[in-house]
Design a protein around this motif. Structure first.
Motif, PDB file in Angstrom:
ATOM      1  N   ASN A 227       0.945  -1.135  -0.037  1.00  0.00           N
ATOM      2  CA  ASN A 227      -0.194   0.005  -0.103  1.00  0.00           C
ATOM      3  C   ASN A 227       0.895   1.247  -0.188  1.00  0.00           C
ATOM      4  OD1 ASN A 227      -1.987   1.926   0.072  1.00  0.00           O
ATOM      5  ND2 ASN A 227      -2.802   1.156   2.320  1.00  0.00           N
ATOM      6  N   PRO A 228       1.389   1.575  -1.297  1.00  0.00           N
ATOM      7  CA  PRO A 228       2.489   2.543  -1.186  1.00  0.00           C
ATOM      8  C   PRO A 228       1.888   4.033  -0.872  1.00  0.00           C
ATOM      9  CG  PRO A 228       2.091   1.777  -3.568  1.00  0.00           C
ATOM     10  CD  PRO A 228       1.409   0.988  -2.403  1.00  0.00           C
ATOM     11  N   GLN A 229       0.670   4.234  -1.057  1.00  0.00           N
ATOM     12  CA  GLN A 229      -0.012   5.386  -0.852  1.00  0.00           C
ATOM     13  C   GLN A 229       0.093   5.696   0.992  1.00  0.00           C
ATOM     14  OE1 GLN A 229      -3.655   6.422  -3.204  1.00  0.00           O
ATOM     15  NE2 GLN A 229      -3.815   4.244  -3.129  1.00  0.00           N
ATOM     16  N   ARG A 230      -0.041   4.709   1.576  1.00  0.00           N
ATOM     17  CA  ARG A 230       0.356   5.088   2.985  1.00  0.00           C
ATOM     18  C   ARG A 230       1.659   4.434   3.520  1.00  0.00           C
ATOM     19  NH1 ARG A 230      -3.102   5.530   6.705  1.00  0.00           N
ATOM     20  NH2 ARG A 230      -2.514   3.863   8.071  1.00  0.00           N
ATOM     21  N   PHE A 231       2.118   3.357   3.047  1.00  0.00           N
ATOM     22  CA  PHE A 231       3.464   3.285   3.298  1.00  0.00           C
ATOM     23  C   PHE A 231       4.410   3.025   2.379  1.00  0.00           C
ATOM     24  CE2 PHE A 231       0.630   1.885   6.871  1.00  0.00           C
ATOM     25  CZ  PHE A 231       1.521   2.072   8.076  1.00  0.00           C
ATOM     26  N   ASP A 232       5.261   4.266   1.834  1.00  0.00           N
ATOM     27  CA  ASP A 232       6.081   3.980   0.746  1.00  0.00           C
ATOM     28  C   ASP A 232       7.275   3.273   1.158  1.00  0.00           C
ATOM     29  OD1 ASP A 232       7.139   6.012   2.123  1.00  0.00           O
ATOM     30  OD2 ASP A 232       6.551   7.668   0.919  1.00  0.00           O
ATOM     31  N   LYS A 233       8.170   3.392   0.144  1.00  0.00           N
ATOM     32  CA  LYS A 233       9.532   2.568   0.460  1.00  0.00           C
ATOM     33  C   LYS A 233      10.477   3.327   1.798  1.00  0.00           C
ATOM     34  CE  LYS A 233      13.897   0.868  -1.616  1.00  0.00           C
ATOM     35  NZ  LYS A 233      13.591  -0.334  -0.915  1.00  0.00           N
ATOM     36  N   GLU A 234      10.405   4.866   1.520  1.00  0.00           N
ATOM     37  CA  GLU A 234      10.994   5.340   2.456  1.00  0.00           C
ATOM     38  C   GLU A 234      10.420   5.133   4.190  1.00  0.00           C
ATOM     39  OE1 GLU A 234      12.100  10.115   3.737  1.00  0.00           O
ATOM     40  OE2 GLU A 234      10.935   9.513   1.990  1.00  0.00           O
ATOM     41  N   VAL A 235       9.149   4.841   4.199  1.00  0.00           N
ATOM     42  CA  VAL A 235       8.611   4.838   5.390  1.00  0.00           C
ATOM     43  C   VAL A 235       8.802   3.462   5.850  1.00  0.00           C
ATOM     44  CG1 VAL A 235       6.420   4.653   6.658  1.00  0.00           C
ATOM     45  CG2 VAL A 235       6.618   6.583   5.153  1.00  0.00           C
ATOM     46  N   LEU A 236       8.844   2.513   5.062  1.00  0.00           N
ATOM     47  CA  LEU A 236       9.140   1.083   5.421  1.00  0.00           C
ATOM     48  C   LEU A 236      10.592   0.701   5.702  1.00  0.00           C
ATOM     49  CD1 LEU A 236       7.061  -0.747   2.923  1.00  0.00           C
ATOM     50  CD2 LEU A 236       6.496  -0.678   5.350  1.00  0.00           C
ATOM     51  N   ASP A 237      11.482   1.570   4.956  1.00  0.00           N
ATOM     52  CA  ASP A 237      12.832   1.536   5.160  1.00  0.00           C
ATOM     53  C   ASP A 237      13.197   2.103   6.501  1.00  0.00           C
ATOM     54  OD1 ASP A 237      13.497   0.122   2.914  1.00  0.00           O
ATOM     55  OD2 ASP A 237      14.218   2.016   2.113  1.00  0.00           O
ATOM     56  N   GLY A 238      12.410   3.052   7.077  1.00  0.00           N
ATOM     57  CA  GLY A 238      12.624   3.757   8.355  1.00  0.00           C
ATOM     58  C   GLY A 238      12.378   2.740   9.370  1.00  0.00           C
ATOM     59  N   LEU A 239      10.903   2.363   9.046  1.00  0.00           N
ATOM     60  CA  LEU A 239      10.393   1.101   9.973  1.00  0.00           C
ATOM     61  C   LEU A 239      11.625  -0.100  10.345  1.00  0.00           C
ATOM     62  CD1 LEU A 239       6.874   1.138   9.135  1.00  0.00           C
ATOM     63  CD2 LEU A 239       7.715   2.187  11.507  1.00  0.00           C
ATOM     64  N   LYS A 240      12.215  -0.413   9.135  1.00  0.00           N
ATOM     65  CA  LYS A 240      13.094  -1.644   9.282  1.00  0.00           C
ATOM     66  C   LYS A 240      14.239  -1.302  10.007  1.00  0.00           C
ATOM     67  CE  LYS A 240      12.759  -2.752   4.801  1.00  0.00           C
ATOM     68  NZ  LYS A 240      13.087  -3.636   3.560  1.00  0.00           N
ATOM     69  N   LYS A 241      14.852  -0.285   9.746  1.00  0.00           N
ATOM     70  CA  LYS A 241      15.973   0.154  10.306  1.00  0.00           C
ATOM     71  C   LYS A 241      15.706   0.362  11.779  1.00  0.00           C
ATOM     72  CE  LYS A 241      19.575   4.076  10.019  1.00  0.00           C
ATOM     73  NZ  LYS A 241      20.058   5.019   9.296  1.00  0.00           N
ATOM     74  N   SER A 242      14.649   0.881  12.250  1.00  0.00           N
ATOM     75  CA  SER A 242      14.270   1.170  13.847  1.00  0.00           C
ATOM     76  C   SER A 242      13.939   0.066  14.592  1.00  0.00           C
ATOM     77  CB  SER A 242      13.254   2.327  13.974  1.00  0.00           C
ATOM     78  OG  SER A 242      11.967   1.718  13.488  1.00  0.00           O
TER      79      SER A 242
END
Length: 295
Positions: free
Chosen positions: A280-295
């Protein structure tokens, strides 16, 4: 063929209606929206959205329709055991635990539901939202003639209608004695904060095995729906898959680990997710997901 026939029938109706001296465009629009919402759960959710989330923009996505078609297959008796694995914040609870059974009551008000979550407060919250939709002027104007709520059974965790339909909410380990259901919905049976606790994981599995499975009114026709984020290899989903209990498994990771072809169970529509495709890239794009994975 069914869709063509439906539109032909609707077009004939519209032609006769428009030629009528009592033609009312606003009434026609309302009837079209009602018919669409009654037929499709995803359309129902979109129209009910201002009641559930006032002031919040509705973000549509194909996975909402995909889950809706699986739930329609449950209502049609084509699926009796369903697991949906999906990341958090993807409208899973709103679709399955808040809207699905309210939508079902518009056509089958006699249906009885038990809804279970890891938290009693969360389970009650979902039940209250369901009741808010039923009480809303929008729902009452469209389906208020189908059933009436019972005044003497109208609590936060349990309410009934005059067709003996019931919606009962509880938590894992909570009381269900004396209640039976046509559909049991299990929405996140384990607190994510306790994912590494073997005791907590086993408690949710034991409650499912020893309590919930026995609460179907008719084990041959009743349905069990489990929708949850994966928390551990040995969580409830892991247990059911390892035991090969005959569940239809719909797995929707935030990022596709490999090329996947998903077929919608009712319409036959196909979605191809290439490796790395976002859910669902409109809500969780790659930048958001990468940040979540990193944290």
């Amino acid at each position: 063929i069914y869709q063509i026939w439906s539109w032909m029938t609707l077009n004939d109706y519209l032609a006769r209606y428009i030629q009528s001296p009592t033609f009312n465009p606003e009434q026609l629009q309302a009837e079209i929206l009602r018919e669409k919402a009654e037929r499709n759960l995803d359309a129902f959710i979109q129209q009910a959205w201002p009641i559930i989330e006032p002031g919040t923009k509705y973000v549509d996505n194909w996975h909402i329709e995909l889950i809706a078609e699986h739930l329609q297959a449950v209502n049609d008796g084509e699926i009796r055991r369903l697991i949906v694995n999906i990341p958090p914040r993807q409208m899973k609870s709103i679709e399955v635990t808040v809207c699905y059974h309210v939508w079902t009551w518009a056509k089958k008000p006699e249906k009885r539901f038990i809804k279970v979550s890891y938290s009693d407060a969360l389970s009650r919250k979902h039940n209250i939202l369901s009741r808010d939709i039923i009480r809303s002027p929008w729902y009452q104007s469209n389906w208020g003639n189908r059933f009436q709520m019972k005044d003497d059974v109208n609590r936060q965790n349990e309410f009934e209608n005059n067709h003996h339909g019931m919606m009962y909410s509880t938590s894992v380990g909570g009381a269900v004695t004396g209640n039976g259901a046509d559909v049991i919905i299990i929405d996140d049976p384990q607190n994510p904060l306790m994912a590494n606790s073997e005791t907590e994981r086993q408690n949710s599995i034991d409650f499912f095995k020893n309590t919930l499975q026995t609460r179907l009114n008719d084990p041959k026709t009743g349905a069990i729906i489990i929708i949850m984020q994966r928390l551990h290899e040995n969580d409830l989903t892991g247990h059911i898959l390892s035991e090969d209990l005959g569940y239809t498994h719909l797995c929707l990771p935030a990022e596709a680990p490999e090329r996947t072809i998903i077929t919608f169970p009712k319409s036959g529509r196909k979605i191809i997710r290439e490796e790395g495709a976002l859910l669902n890239p409109q809500r969780f794009d790659k930048e958001v997901l990468d940040g979540l994975k990193k944290s």
